[in-house]
Design a protein around this motif. Structure first.
Motif, short mmCIF file in Angstrom:
data_model
loop_
_atom_site.label_atom_id
_atom_site.label_comp_id
_atom_site.label_asym_id
_atom_site.label_seq_id
_atom_site.Cartn_x
_atom_site.Cartn_y
_atom_site.Cartn_z
N SER A 1 -10.29 23.31 -13.05
CA SER A 1 -9.67 23.73 -14.30
C SER A 1 -9.38 22.56 -15.23
N TYR A 2 -9.84 21.38 -14.90
CA TYR A 2 -9.67 20.21 -15.76
C TYR A 2 -10.94 19.37 -15.68
N PRO A 3 -11.20 18.55 -16.70
CA PRO A 3 -12.48 17.83 -16.76
C PRO A 3 -12.52 16.59 -15.88
N GLY A 4 -13.72 16.22 -15.50
CA GLY A 4 -13.97 14.92 -14.89
C GLY A 4 -13.75 14.83 -13.39
N VAL A 5 -14.01 13.62 -12.91
CA VAL A 5 -13.88 13.29 -11.50
C VAL A 5 -12.54 12.61 -11.28
N THR A 6 -11.84 13.02 -10.25
CA THR A 6 -10.57 12.43 -9.88
C THR A 6 -10.82 11.40 -8.78
N LEU A 7 -10.13 10.26 -8.86
CA LEU A 7 -10.20 9.25 -7.81
C LEU A 7 -8.89 9.25 -7.03
N ILE A 8 -9.02 9.26 -5.71
CA ILE A 8 -7.86 9.29 -4.83
C ILE A 8 -7.93 8.09 -3.90
N THR A 9 -6.88 7.29 -3.90
CA THR A 9 -6.80 6.15 -3.00
C THR A 9 -5.61 6.34 -2.07
N HIS A 10 -5.90 6.32 -0.77
CA HIS A 10 -4.86 6.36 0.26
C HIS A 10 -4.68 4.92 0.77
N GLU A 11 -3.45 4.42 0.69
CA GLU A 11 -3.13 3.10 1.24
C GLU A 11 -2.12 3.30 2.36
N LEU A 12 -2.38 2.71 3.51
CA LEU A 12 -1.54 2.88 4.68
C LEU A 12 -0.89 1.55 5.02
N THR A 13 0.44 1.52 4.96
CA THR A 13 1.20 0.31 5.23
C THR A 13 1.90 0.45 6.57
N ARG A 14 1.64 -0.51 7.44
CA ARG A 14 2.26 -0.51 8.77
C ARG A 14 3.73 -0.85 8.64
N GLU A 15 4.56 -0.08 9.34
CA GLU A 15 6.00 -0.34 9.37
C GLU A 15 6.47 -0.28 10.81
N LEU A 16 7.54 -0.97 11.10
CA LEU A 16 8.14 -0.89 12.42
C LEU A 16 9.58 -0.47 12.25
N THR A 17 9.94 0.64 12.87
CA THR A 17 11.30 1.14 12.78
C THR A 17 11.95 0.99 14.15
N GLY A 18 13.23 1.26 14.21
CA GLY A 18 13.94 1.22 15.49
C GLY A 18 13.42 2.25 16.47
N GLU A 19 12.68 3.23 15.95
CA GLU A 19 12.14 4.30 16.80
C GLU A 19 10.66 4.09 17.10
N GLY A 20 10.09 2.96 16.67
CA GLY A 20 8.69 2.69 16.96
C GLY A 20 7.86 2.53 15.71
N PRO A 21 6.54 2.54 15.87
CA PRO A 21 5.67 2.32 14.72
C PRO A 21 5.73 3.48 13.74
N ALA A 22 5.58 3.14 12.46
CA ALA A 22 5.54 4.14 11.40
C ALA A 22 4.52 3.68 10.36
N THR A 23 4.12 4.61 9.51
CA THR A 23 3.16 4.31 8.47
C THR A 23 3.64 4.90 7.16
N LEU A 24 3.65 4.08 6.12
CA LEU A 24 3.93 4.57 4.78
C LEU A 24 2.57 4.86 4.14
N LEU A 25 2.34 6.12 3.82
CA LEU A 25 1.12 6.54 3.15
C LEU A 25 1.42 6.63 1.65
N THR A 26 0.70 5.83 0.87
CA THR A 26 0.82 5.86 -0.59
C THR A 26 -0.51 6.33 -1.13
N THR A 27 -0.49 7.48 -1.79
CA THR A 27 -1.70 8.07 -2.34
C THR A 27 -1.62 8.03 -3.85
#
Length: 159
Positions: free
Chosen positions: A96-122
């Motif tokens: 319903s809108y023109p053109g091609v959309t670009l999507i970038t997923h960036e995954l940042t490793r994090e360590l929390t007191g509960e173990g590994p975590a990932t911040l996903l920034t799209t």
């Protein structure tokens, strides 16, 4: 919690923290057998999924929703650095809108007191400001939050 923020006149930035290592998060974003288990807002599911996560590779998502509604989106992998980032193009068959959309997923490793975590920034970059405005009129933020809740369950090892 899923956060959706407008940036400039053509972008949306979506962030979500997952309690899993980024290798698992990256796999869930790119492996068809995993994508079909979480991708889609409440009431929607992938009925067909193909994803070649190599540069120049293609993907196809065919979703089915309430009342038999269908949605087809496709594109190609523009850049990939597993498990750090992936950039894909996106076009809907009945867009319903023109053109091609670009999507970038960036995954940042994090360590929390509960173990590994990932911040996903799209970062979602629409071809035009009007395209982003059209996308924002849909319940996109709600749909992404619902989909990411299923993503969390997958990462926790639940069906």
């Amino acid at each position: 919690m899923t956060e959706v923020v407008a940036r400039g006149d053509r972008e949306l930035v979506v962030t979500r923290r997952f309690a899993a290592p980024r290798e698992r998060v990256f796999a869930a974003l790119t492996v068809p057998d995993l994508l079909v288990r979480w991708y889609g807002a409440k009431g929607w599911r992938l009925v067909e999924c193909a994803f070649d996560a190599a540069p120049g590779g293609a993907y196809l998502f065919v979703s089915e929703g309430p009342g038999g509604a269908r949605m087809v989106q496709r594109g190609e992998v523009r850049a990939v650095e597993p498990p750090v980032s992936i950039t894909i193009s996106e076009v809907f068959d009945e867009q319903s809108y023109p053109g091609v959309t670009l999507i970038t997923h960036e995954l940042t490793r994090e360590l929390t007191g509960e173990g590994p975590a990932t911040l996903l920034t799209t970062t979602i970059r629409y071809a035009t400001a009007e395209g982003r405005a059209t996308a924002l009129r849909y319940p996109m933020a709600r749909g992404m939050a619902e989909s990411y809740t299923r993503f969390d369950l997958l990462l926790e090892g639940q069906p």
